[in-house]
Design an enzyme around this catalytic site. Structure first.
Site, PDB file in Angstrom:
ATOM      1  N   TRP A 187       0.832  -1.203   0.000  1.00 30.35           N
ATOM      2  CA  TRP A 187       0.000   0.000   0.000  1.00 30.35           C
ATOM      3  C   TRP A 187       0.860   1.243   0.000  1.00 30.35           C
ATOM      4  O   TRP A 187       1.615   1.488   0.936  1.00 30.35           O
ATOM      5  CB  TRP A 187      -0.926   0.006   1.222  1.00 30.35           C
ATOM      6  N   HIS A 225      -7.458   1.434   1.893  1.00 27.53           N
ATOM      7  CA  HIS A 225      -8.489   0.463   1.514  1.00 27.53           C
ATOM      8  C   HIS A 225      -9.651   0.591   2.495  1.00 27.53           C
ATOM      9  O   HIS A 225      -9.558   1.357   3.470  1.00 27.53           O
ATOM     10  CB  HIS A 225      -7.940  -0.978   1.470  1.00 27.53           C
ATOM     11  N   ARG A 283      -4.327   6.336  -2.522  1.00 29.67           N
ATOM     12  CA  ARG A 283      -2.970   5.793  -2.512  1.00 29.67           C
ATOM     13  C   ARG A 283      -2.017   6.744  -3.211  1.00 29.67           C
ATOM     14  O   ARG A 283      -2.379   7.399  -4.194  1.00 29.67           O
ATOM     15  CB  ARG A 283      -2.927   4.418  -3.185  1.00 29.67           C
ATOM     16  N   GLN A 300     -13.642   1.565  -3.103  1.00 28.19           N
ATOM     17  CA  GLN A 300     -13.677   0.140  -2.826  1.00 28.19           C
ATOM     18  C   GLN A 300     -15.034  -0.171  -2.214  1.00 28.19           C
ATOM     19  O   GLN A 300     -15.686   0.694  -1.636  1.00 28.19           O
ATOM     20  CB  GLN A 300     -12.578  -0.273  -1.843  1.00 28.19           C
ATOM     21  N   VAL A 330      -6.238 -12.012   5.953  1.00 28.28           N
ATOM     22  CA  VAL A 330      -7.084 -13.176   5.643  1.00 28.28           C
ATOM     23  C   VAL A 330      -6.214 -14.422   5.558  1.00 28.28           C
ATOM     24  O   VAL A 330      -5.024 -14.354   5.268  1.00 28.28           O
ATOM     25  CB  VAL A 330      -7.865 -12.993   4.312  1.00 28.28           C
ATOM     26  N   ALA A 339     -14.154 -12.059   4.112  1.00 26.43           N
ATOM     27  CA  ALA A 339     -14.128 -10.635   3.771  1.00 26.43           C
ATOM     28  C   ALA A 339     -13.699 -10.510   2.320  1.00 26.43           C
ATOM     29  O   ALA A 339     -13.002 -11.382   1.788  1.00 26.43           O
ATOM     30  CB  ALA A 339     -13.148  -9.883   4.665  1.00 26.43           C
TER      31      ALA A 339
HETATM   32  N1  PHE Z   1      -8.167  -4.474   1.202  1.00 25.95           N
HETATM   33  C1  PHE Z   1      -7.586  -5.272   0.156  1.00 25.95           C
HETATM   34  C2  PHE Z   1      -6.964  -4.323  -0.886  1.00 25.95           C
HETATM   35  O1  PHE Z   1      -7.133  -3.158  -0.837  1.00 25.95           O
HETATM   36  C3  PHE Z   1      -8.602  -6.147  -0.502  1.00 25.95           C
HETATM   37  C4  PHE Z   1      -9.124  -7.202   0.427  1.00 25.95           C
HETATM   38  C5  PHE Z   1     -10.233  -6.967   1.217  1.00 25.95           C
HETATM   39  C6  PHE Z   1      -8.537  -8.446   0.468  1.00 25.95           C
HETATM   40  C7  PHE Z   1     -10.738  -7.937   2.052  1.00 25.95           C
HETATM   41  C8  PHE Z   1      -9.025  -9.429   1.304  1.00 25.95           C
HETATM   42  C9  PHE Z   1     -10.130  -9.175   2.083  1.00 25.95           C
HETATM   43  O2  PHE Z   1      -6.283  -4.747  -1.770  1.00 25.95           O
END
Ligand code: PHE
Length: 345
Positions: free
Chosen positions: A155, A176, A202, A216, A259, A313
């Site tokens: 990020w 995110h 970003r 998002q 995750v 998620a």
């Molecule tokens: N937040 C992650 C991204 O910005 C995407 C994501 C969300 C992945 C939830 C897994 C679970 O790339």
């Protein structure tokens, strides 16, 4: 004496006729009918008149006064009517057809966010929103991304705290929507089914598929007994409703610190139907979301017992979804404010 009166009357009536506007008429009233006006001056000479003529003089003077007052009222009314006529002559023609109002519409991103939200709402998810300026804690720390962990390199971050990441409580533009996973869990008991649409930021060089500001839509479901099959089933159903039966969906393993296991989901390329082209970087697939089973450590931090609760998620880019849906080849078009682009949706 009587001659003086006649001359005064004649002169006064002519002057009144010559008064071209309301201020002039008013000046005339003061000069002739006013307390120190010429009429009163004439009347005051009554004392010099022989007694037997006074009655006749008085009657004549009164009649003259009435005549002047009537002339004054008439002149005033005539001027008023003339100015009204001038005004109406300039007034708008109410019978002309009106100018059409330009009616706007929702931005394509708003449209697609609402459409995506609708699909998940019908599957039992509720929509919540969260802050765009976020604590380092929620954006990274609580999502299993400690300070100096290489995963932070995924990020590119716009820091808000002047000392950047070295601040005591660093603050940033959220990179995110995943921080809302933790915020929602902290505030709610399971079961949870929410989606979180919102802007993310970003610090990165933009290109046809990357913007420094984008949307998002986060999804989170936590309950007893939720498994990877629920994740896949939910997202398959979403893809079917969003893109139709004919679009192919692909899951692959991917890594996100919050995750385990992590996956990403792609749709076969709209441009080349999966044969490979510039838009899909010759892979035939376009990635639209990251997902996975919520990491036990994230559940524990949010105060959930990971032995009892599991969850999935996902986070998707609605602009990418819109690009797939409409065949848009450059994400930068969304926020360039070019009406020729925006009006097409
Ligand atoms: N937040 C992650 C991204 O910005 C995407 C994501 C969300 C992945 C939830 C897994 C679970 O790339």
């Amino acid at each position: 004496m009587a001659d003086d009166a006649t001359i005064l009357l004649d002169q006064a009536l002519r002057d009144l006729e010559a008064a071209a506007d309301e201020p002039a008429v008013e000046a005339w009233r003061i000069a002739v009918l006013g307390r120190n006006g010429s009429l009163n001056a004439l009347m005051s000479r009554i004392g010099a008149i022989p007694t037997d003529e006074r009655r006749a003089f008085g009657a004549a003077a009164n009649q003259m006064k009435q005549q002047m007052e009537a002339a004054f009222a008439e002149r005033n009314e005539a001027l008023r009517r003339a100015s009204l006529e001038r005004e109406t002559a300039q007034a708008i023609d109410v019978t002309l057809p009106g100018r059409p109002l330009a009616i706007g519409h929702y931005h394509p991103t708003t449209q697609i966010v609402r459409e995506i939200s609708g699909i998940f709402e019908r599957m039992g998810f509720s929509v919540v929103e969260g802050p765009e300026v976020e604590w380092d804690y929620y954006n990274f720390e609580a999502l299993n991304i400690p300070k100096d962990h290489p995963a932070r390199d995924m990020w590119d971050t716009i820091w808000v705290s002047p000392e950047g990441p070295r601040a005591e409580k660093p603050m940033l533009m959220r990179t995110h929507t995943s921080p809302m996973q933790v915020r929602v869990m902290e505030q709610t008991e399971p079961p949870i089914r929410v989606i979180v649409p919102g802007r993310c930021y970003r610090y990165e060089a933009t290109d046809a598929t990357h913007e420094s500001m984008f949307y998002q839509i986060e999804g989170l479901a936590v309950d007893e007994g939720i498994g990877l099959a629920d994740l896949k089933g939910t997202l398959y159903e979403f893809a079917r409703q969003m893109f139709g039966e004919q679009r192919k969906v692909r899951f692959r393993c991917d890594y996100f610190p919050f995750v385990e296991p992590g996956v990403d989901m792609s749709i076969d390329c709209f441009k080349c139907d999966g044969k490979g082209c510039r838009t899909c970087k010759n892979s035939g697939w376009i990635e639209i979301l990251g997902a996975g089973m919520v990491h036990p450590e994230v559940l524990r931090r949010a105060g959930y017992d990971p032995d009892r609760y599991t969850g999935f998620a996902f986070g998707m880019g609605p602009e990418r979804v819109a690009m797939l849906r409409y065949g848009i080849e450059d994400i930068r078009l969304f926020y360039a404010n070019d009406l020729r682009f925006l009006r097409q949706f």
